[in-house]
Design an enzyme around this catalytic site. Structure first.
Site, PDB file in Angstrom:
ATOM      1  CE  LYS A  84     -77.137 -53.277  -0.576  1.00 21.32           C
ATOM      2  NZ  LYS A  84     -76.346 -52.417   0.312  1.00 21.32           N
TER       3      LYS A  84
HETATM    4  C1  5RP Z   1     -74.869 -48.858  -3.385  1.00 18.50           C
HETATM    5  C2  5RP Z   1     -74.914 -49.546  -2.082  1.00 18.50           C
HETATM    6  C3  5RP Z   1     -74.911 -48.634  -0.917  1.00 18.50           C
HETATM    7  O1  5RP Z   1     -73.853 -47.832  -0.769  1.00 18.50           O
HETATM    8  C4  5RP Z   1     -75.599 -49.054   0.284  1.00 18.50           C
HETATM    9  O2  5RP Z   1     -75.051 -50.236   0.783  1.00 18.50           O
HETATM   10  C5  5RP Z   1     -77.070 -49.128   0.058  1.00 18.50           C
HETATM   11  O3  5RP Z   1     -77.807 -49.285   1.221  1.00 18.50           O
HETATM   12  P1  5RP Z   1     -79.224 -48.598   1.357  1.00 18.50           P
HETATM   13  O4  5RP Z   1     -79.812 -48.473  -0.023  1.00 18.50           O
HETATM   14  O5  5RP Z   1     -80.034 -49.529   2.201  1.00 18.50           O
HETATM   15  O6  5RP Z   1     -79.025 -47.248   2.011  1.00 18.50           O
HETATM   16  O7  5RP Z   1     -74.971 -50.747  -1.995  1.00 18.50           O
HETATM   17  O8  5RP Z   1     -75.105 -49.748  -4.408  1.00 18.50           O
END
Ligand code: 5RP
Length: 269
Positions: free
Chosen positions: A173
């Protein structure tokens, strides 16, 4: 790939389109009571039919997600720091592999902080988690976290994603950036993008569209869905971008149509 590992990955990244819409609800692990997640079950429940995968912490999973629900879980298993603490990068592994198995997760997510003072610690966290995941057939999602001082460009994110893949993450991610196709090209495993801070719905749909067109296999989006003025309409529009390749104008129109039909029924706040 081992059958169990492949089976779990296929629950997350849907074989019919090769794509996924992950709903991230793990923010509380370092942000505390994030807007829209104060009552997590109320927020999550109406969105579940539209999510290919849910990414919660173990606390939210146990307290706020019905175990009867048929959604694959990618469990956040890193943490140990907070937004007000001395270093956001100072993370450890927060869930034992046995508990992840007990929770029947399809994947485990952990952040790496490349270029931070805790780079080595978070990268070796990743390798330890990958070893545990390999033992039981559970894929690891590496999250390329960025500090305030880090530039989110293709060179830096490409470095993070490649290192994550080299260390054994089954998917990564990361953030969308200019020249994102270069990040995709140099990463041998699938990439999903984070949504980041809440932005206007059309801009978030554009972000998802650009990422998909540049080769991402999906989104792992949180705030831009559950903080939307209509979360169900928003996740539906994101789904259409990810799985049906619709363009941004069509997706925004879909969002507005669904929003006007639902009135304020699905609003979080
Ligand atoms: C931090 C993360 C988050 O807690 C979250 O999953 C981010 O999701 P979004 O930016 O779409 O709110 O991965 O590194």
């Amino acid at each position: 790939m081992d059958w169990g590992m492949q089976n779990r990955l296929s629950r997350i990244i849907k074989p019919d389109t090769g794509r996924t819409v992950m709903l991230a609800v793990d923010h509380g692990y370092f942000l505390g009571p994030t807007t829209g997640l104060e009552d997590a079950s109320k927020t999550i429940e109406p969105l579940l039919p539209y999510a290919d995968t849910l990414m919660p912490t173990r606390g939210v999973l146990r307290a706020s997600v019905d175990p009867d629900v048929d959604v694959p879980i990618v469990l956040r298993v890193s943490g140990g720091q907070s937004i007000v603490g001395p270093a956001l990068s100072d993370e450890g592994i927060t869930v034992a592999i046995e508990d992840a198995i007990r929770l029947n997760v399809s994947g485990m997510a952990l952040s790496i902080y490349v270029g931070s003072e805790h780079e080595h610690q978070t990268l070796t966290n990743l390798t330890k988690l990958v070893d545990a995941g390999e033992k039981y057939g559970i894929p690891v999602l590496a999250v390329t976290a960025v500090g305030r001082e880090m530039t989110r460009d293709a060179r830096y994110l490409g470095l993070c994603c490649r290192i994550a893949a080299e260390l054994g993450a089954k998917f990564v991610k990361t953030y969308y950036c200019e020249d994102f196709d270069k990040v995709v090209e140099s990463c041998p495993v699938p990439l999903v993008i984070a949504g980041g801070k809440k932005i206007p719905e059309r801009d978030a749909l554009q972000l998802a569209y650009d990422a998909i067109q540049s080769g991402a296999v999906g989104v792992d989006m949180g705030r831009n869905i559950f903080q939307s003025e209509d979360p169900v309409a928003m996740i539906s529009a994101v789904r259409a971008v990810v799985h049906e390749n619709i363009n941004v104008d069509e997706a925004f129109e879909l969002f507005n149509n669904l929003k006007s039909k639902s009135g304020s029924a699905s609003k979080v706040h």
